[in-house]
Write an enzyme that holds these catalytic residues in place. Structure first.
Site, PDB file in Angstrom:
ATOM      1  N   ASP A   3       3.318   0.328   2.435  1.00  0.00           N
ATOM      2  CA  ASP A   3       3.338  -0.523   3.624  1.00  0.00           C
ATOM      3  C   ASP A   3       4.721  -0.515   4.262  1.00  0.00           C
ATOM      4  O   ASP A   3       5.731  -0.287   3.601  1.00  0.00           O
ATOM      5  CB  ASP A   3       2.929  -1.956   3.280  1.00  0.00           C
ATOM      6  CG  ASP A   3       3.966  -2.676   2.438  1.00  0.00           C
ATOM      7  OD1 ASP A   3       4.324  -2.139   1.379  1.00  0.00           O
ATOM      8  OD2 ASP A   3       4.428  -3.759   2.832  1.00  0.00           O
ATOM      9  N   GLU A   4       4.735  -0.751   5.558  1.00  0.00           N
ATOM     10  CA  GLU A   4       5.951  -1.016   6.329  1.00  0.00           C
ATOM     11  C   GLU A   4       7.017   0.069   6.169  1.00  0.00           C
ATOM     12  O   GLU A   4       8.211  -0.218   6.158  1.00  0.00           O
ATOM     13  CB  GLU A   4       6.524  -2.397   5.939  1.00  0.00           C
ATOM     14  CG  GLU A   4       5.540  -3.529   6.197  1.00  0.00           C
ATOM     15  CD  GLU A   4       6.071  -4.890   5.793  1.00  0.00           C
ATOM     16  OE1 GLU A   4       5.721  -5.876   6.456  1.00  0.00           O
ATOM     17  OE2 GLU A   4       6.838  -4.956   4.800  1.00  0.00           O
ATOM     18  N   ASP A  59      10.006 -13.757   0.449  1.00  0.00           N
ATOM     19  CA  ASP A  59      10.771 -13.419   1.654  1.00  0.00           C
ATOM     20  C   ASP A  59      12.066 -14.221   1.791  1.00  0.00           C
ATOM     21  O   ASP A  59      13.090 -13.689   2.188  1.00  0.00           O
ATOM     22  CB  ASP A  59       9.907 -13.618   2.902  1.00  0.00           C
ATOM     23  CG  ASP A  59       8.734 -12.654   2.936  1.00  0.00           C
ATOM     24  OD1 ASP A  59       8.188 -12.347   1.854  1.00  0.00           O
ATOM     25  OD2 ASP A  59       8.350 -12.204   4.027  1.00  0.00           O
ATOM     26  N   GLU A  78       4.003  -6.262  -8.297  1.00  0.00           N
ATOM     27  CA  GLU A  78       5.051  -5.390  -7.799  1.00  0.00           C
ATOM     28  C   GLU A  78       6.337  -5.823  -8.488  1.00  0.00           C
ATOM     29  O   GLU A  78       6.827  -6.938  -8.275  1.00  0.00           O
ATOM     30  CB  GLU A  78       5.190  -5.495  -6.284  1.00  0.00           C
ATOM     31  CG  GLU A  78       6.229  -4.535  -5.720  1.00  0.00           C
ATOM     32  CD  GLU A  78       6.383  -4.633  -4.218  1.00  0.00           C
ATOM     33  OE1 GLU A  78       7.383  -4.080  -3.704  1.00  0.00           O
ATOM     34  OE2 GLU A  78       5.535  -5.259  -3.564  1.00  0.00           O
TER      35      GLU A  78
END
Length: 613
Positions: free
Chosen positions: A298-299, A441, A196
């Protein structure tokens, strides 16, 4: 109760025989054990004698495909310190390594190989990829010495997808680090790198905030992947997590009922939003050659809910009738991307967490689902619906500065790709394989080099669990010793090398200079301590706790050993001098016309070349 292969144990009678017999019997018993490799060989038949690699060794190949494999092997042998080994055609002789591709050997499949060590070392595959995997075993055997015990094996993977996923999507990851990863993956027979990332866009220059890779950089990485039979699959996460692309495009951002723009969410109800995303697929196709496309998916509603966006329900009902749900609009977007990708010859991949079961519209058949989160729709249901299913379990995650996979615990549990979050399948039918995932993150929580230290054991474990017996050794220590024995892949670069010794320096470049005490850090970078503190980058807008904007000024901050933004890579420059690259932002220091020292991507502003005295 777990049943262990008989080769792990010596029976009482055999043990007594060994004690009472001469030493050669013990040597024969040890020779019966498979040579050490990662993944381990599960089918090994010992023979008498050994193969010896020497100064007269050649690599024998005939067809163009065999020669490609042989050329790569020769290059890797040289990189591993085995000297120059010529590639030759014709009859093989004693001491040679033979690369043989026999399409008729259907039982070897697309990636399996047969290896035989005797007077010659022969590798046979039904395909070029299979033969290539066999040469990785050859390299691992020769990493332990020039003599290989005689015997033969047939080595075939259990799962077709054996991967690593890397989010280089916000926090930039250096190209040498990614190249190391490709080589390590191939060395351990992993075959799929899911990336990604952002490629610098010609069509949408407003999206070219830092974190991108140039197209030439991606071409270089893809070429390495092709050479080492690692498929590199690109991902642009959508319709959520789109802020790297649309932060400067408010016209494409989802707007809530209060009129607030959501820069991370694409407005799936707008034709312009789909056209924008489809255009990015086309632009990526200029540099990526994989027949797969990962859209993430996602999300999308992370930290929110569909009720805040009434236009989504309206779109769904206008499209699918009054009984439609907001989730149907989301699935509609996924299916439109699936159709667009399919028309371009690409297979779609998505994450599983958006498949909550609240939809009435099914996901298009053939969409591969990567399962990471335990939601209402279980792995067995996805397989029953006809979706190829990859295990991307949260237990396999390495979160930068956060959660790390418990590799030892997984090994001791004999984890394999049938063990999903929330469900363990009794059959591997429909399971394509598994991958470990690296996420940024807390982007400043660890440097690249620290991540690498945690990655290699997890990578070797995944290679073992997806290729062969998930528990080849009685203890994790025994399995870890395999990694030590085979070492790193040929061509792997030690990125912790610092080209300047610790000491006091004056750093000078056109328009700027500073004095600093240079000290190497444990992870292979340096700190630069001046009279007012340690050189760092700070300020500006933070993304994942990191100042990622080009042009942010370097400052002298209070020194702190835990502050990774104070760590610098010292890069030698041909002709003399060094560049200073921040270990976290991966931007080099440049000097502006008014003498400020700032960080910039190298293609936006020439990096300063610092002379040190």
């Amino acid at each position: 109760m777990r049943t262990f292969p008989r080769r792990r144990f010596v029976g009482v009678a055999a043990a007594l025989a060994l004690l009472l017999s001469p030493v050669p019997a013990l040597a024969r018993q040890q020779a019966a054990e498979p040579p050490v490799t990662v993944p381990a060989l599960t089918d090994w038949t010992p023979e008498s004698g050994s193969y010896v690699f020497g100064t007269g060794t050649r690599i024998v190949a005939g067809t163009p495909a065999e020669t490609r494999v042989a050329d790569t092997l020769a290059e890797d042998l040289r990189a591993a310190g085995h000297g120059t080994v010529p590639v030759a055609a014709g009859a093989a002789r004693s001491g040679d390594i033979v690369v043989d591709i026999q399409p008729a050997r259907k039982s070897l499949g697309a990636e399996g190989y047969a290896l035989r060590a005797a007077g010659r070392l022969s590798v046979t595959g039904a395909t070029e990829t299979g033969a290539f995997h066999g040469t990785r075993t050859v390299l691992q055997l020769l990493a332990q010495g020039d003599r290989v015990p005689a015997g033969h094996t047939v080595d075939i993977p259990r799962f077709t997808e054996r991967g690593v996923g890397v989010c280089a999507c916000y926090i930039h990851i250096s190209l040498p680090w990614l190249e190391n990863l490709v080589r390590e993956m191939a060395y351990h027979k992993l075959n799929q790198l899911l990336l990604e990332l952002k490629v610098k866009s010609d069509a949408h220059p407003e999206a070219n905030t830092w974190g991108y890779y140039t197209k030439d950089e991606i071409r270089r990485l893809v070429a390495l992947g092709e050479k080492y039979h690692v498929e590199i699959i690109p991902e642009i996460n959508s319709p959520g997590h789109m802020d790297p692309w649309i932060e400067n495009r408010p016209d494409l951002q989802l707007t809530d009922a209060d009129g607030a723009k959501q820069p991370s969410r694409l407005d799936i109800t707008r034709p312009a939003a789909f056209a924008y995303y489809a255009g990015l697929i086309d632009e990526y196709a200029q540099v990526f050659k994989s027949p797969a496309w990962h859209m993430g998916a996602d999300e999308y509603m992370l930290g929110s809910d569909f009720a805040k966006y009434p236009q989504i329900l309206k779109y769904a009902q206008d499209t699918y009738g009054s009984g439609a749900t907001p989730q149907d609009a989301f699935i509609d977007f996924v299916n439109r991307v699936h159709a667009y990708a399919a028309a371009k010859g690409k297979r779609l991949r998505i994450w599983n967490d958006g498949l909550t079961g609240a939809n009435t519209v099914p996901v298009a058949a053939g969409t591969t689902v990567e399962h990471w989160l335990n939601v209402a729709t279980k792995p067995s249901q996805l397989i029953a619906q006809g979706h190829p299913l990859m295990n991307a379990a949260y237990s396999l995650y390495l979160v930068r500065g956060g959660f790390h996979s418990d590799t030892q615990g997984l090994y001791e549990q004999s984890w394999d790709p049938r063990s999903f979050e929330g469900e363990k399948l009794t059959s591997a039918r429909g399971v394509t394989g598994a991958k470990i995932s690296l996420w940024p993150d807390n982007g400043r929580g660890e440097t690249e080099n620290e991540v690498a230290g945690r990655l290699w054991p997890a990578l070797r474990h995944l290679a073992q669990a997806t290729w062969g017996d998930p528990h080849p050794d009685l203890t994790y220590a025994g399995f870890a010793a395999r990694g030590t024995a085979v070492g790193h892949a040929p061509g792997w670069r030690d990125l912790t090398t610092v080209p300047l010794p610790d000491g006091s320096y004056t750093f000078r470049t056109d328009g700027a200079s500073f004095d600093a005490e240079l000290t190497r850090t444990a992870d292979g970078y340096v700190t630069l301590r001046g009279p007012s503190g340690c050189l760092a980058v700070s300020g500006g807008k933070l993304t994942l706790n990191v100042p990622l904007q080009p042009g942010v000024q370097a400052t002298w901050d209070t020194c702190a050993a835990t502050n990774t933004l104070q760590r610098w890579e010292v890069q030698p420059v041909a002709g003399g001098g060094h560049r200073l690259v921040n270990a976290i932002t991966r931007m080099a220091l440049s000097v502006t016309g008014d003498g400020r020292i700032v960080q910039y991507p190298p293609d936006q502003h020439p990096p300063a070349v610092w002379q040190s005295t």
